[in-house]
Design a protein around this motif. Sequence first.
Motif, PDB file in Angstrom:
ATOM      1  N   ARG A   1      52.135 -31.985  54.056  1.00 44.55           N
ATOM      2  CA  ARG A   1      50.992 -32.713  53.518  1.00 44.55           C
ATOM      3  C   ARG A   1      50.592 -32.234  52.127  1.00 44.55           C
TER       4      ARG A   1
ATOM      5  N   ALA B   1      46.266 -40.614  56.479  1.00 49.45           N
ATOM      6  CA  ALA B   1      46.973 -41.195  57.622  1.00 49.45           C
ATOM      7  C   ALA B   1      47.398 -40.127  58.609  1.00 49.45           C
TER       8      ALA B   1
ATOM      9  N   ARG C   1      55.466 -41.475  52.492  1.00 50.64           N
ATOM     10  CA  ARG C   1      55.716 -40.214  51.794  1.00 50.64           C
ATOM     11  C   ARG C   1      57.078 -40.267  51.100  1.00 50.64           C
TER      12      ARG C   1
ATOM     13  N   LEU D   1      48.161 -43.280  52.878  1.00 52.46           N
ATOM     14  CA  LEU D   1      48.975 -42.080  52.716  1.00 52.46           C
ATOM     15  C   LEU D   1      48.176 -40.794  52.882  1.00 52.46           C
TER      16      LEU D   1
ATOM     17  N   TRP E   1      53.574 -42.964  58.110  1.00 56.13           N
ATOM     18  CA  TRP E   1      53.240 -41.988  57.058  1.00 56.13           C
ATOM     19  C   TRP E   1      54.498 -41.418  56.427  1.00 56.13           C
TER      20      TRP E   1
END
Length: 436
Positions: free
Chosen positions: A370, A52, A62, A49, A58
């Motif tokens: 992110r 990545a 998430r 995670l 991903w």
Amino acid sequence: MLLRLCELRVVVASSADAAREIMKTQDLMFASRPMTPTGKFLLGDSPGLVLAPYGKAWRQLRRICTLELFTSRRVRSFRPVREEEVGRLLRSLSMQSSSQVNLSELIGAYVADSAVRAVIGSRFKGRDAFLRMLERRMNLVPAQCLPDLFPSSRLALLVSLMPRRVKRERREMMDFIGTILQDQEQQESSKDGAVAEDEDFLHVLRRIQKEGKLDPPLTDEDIKTVIVDIFMASSETSSTVMQWAMAELMRNPRVMRKAQEEVRRVLNGKNEVVEESLGGLRYLDLVIKEALRLHAPATLLLPRECRRPCQVLGFDVPVGAMVLVNAWAICRDPAHWEQPEEFWPERFEDGAVDFKGTNFEYIPFGAGRRMCPGMAFGLANIELALASLLYHFDWELPDGTEPEKLDMTELLRITTRRRSDLLLIPTIRVPLPAKI
């Protein structure tokens, strides 16, 4: 600025406006992570995670974090774990009352044990060996070795010892996690498939895997890597922030007095601190915010990668460039912060600035796609423990050290730790209950 580190091109953003461009306006353009040769060896076929690259796998992980692992309900479900582990921390300190203690080590053990129990549901006998593996992995992640600086060179890959070391560390870690998975599977089978009401993270991932509804499917290797990601992110950042917060309180007696007066006023007459009683600790929240401003756990956040040629504030960013957002500089920028080097929690009193990813002058957890998904999980560990330390103990520096002489030197790795351990003398002020 654009740095050229051998073949590696690194763009560093050190202003709130640049951070907004990268993490909001053009977030999708910078949503991926760079995959260096060392990173490929470290992560293998399951990038997990945290590190990545951006893509379907991903996004799926998430979504699991948002809807399953780090929901408010699940974070609250671990309250008994946190309270029990804080009790262990306080008992250890009470046994050494009026003596010098290494608070850095004690805080690290508390956070690690809390994370272990939330992730896999119980302590395990190999805990110390596992924590040593995590420490070695932390030292490997930020390394820019010869193959990373010359990714096109086969010779650099052949002469470097780092790939072999990284492969060995990965193999040991995955084997260790694999043993934990096997033990848990055996325990589940012995319970005739009974499901706990409040699952730990490993149970959640195994349940989702068995449901078989994901595309791509969740493999055992994916689960192992995600478990390691959660261990590293939760234990390292929470421990680092708590140590800096206590160090800043010791260095600023006025703030320490004000924080302790609030804790002892709000909790007056109680014999222990529980999470239900934390709601009235307004000033303590400001102290944590200020510690996060001055000492963001990840100084340069985690690296991003430019997916296509674009411009940021009129400057060209080449495709494939590693992009670093300098949270340390942004959170100390005098354009946004009065007396930016001073530890002054009152600056957050009006509530206009928060760390939830909308105020780009204050980004200790990042922003955008992110952004750290486990923020609430980490803060819960910090708030309860810090309130307990201030409520039950008075604190002194050893050997008559003056507050302004306290060593505040930073040690830069993937997180920004204190270079030296925090050595303090606790004295019991509010006695601990017998059951704690």
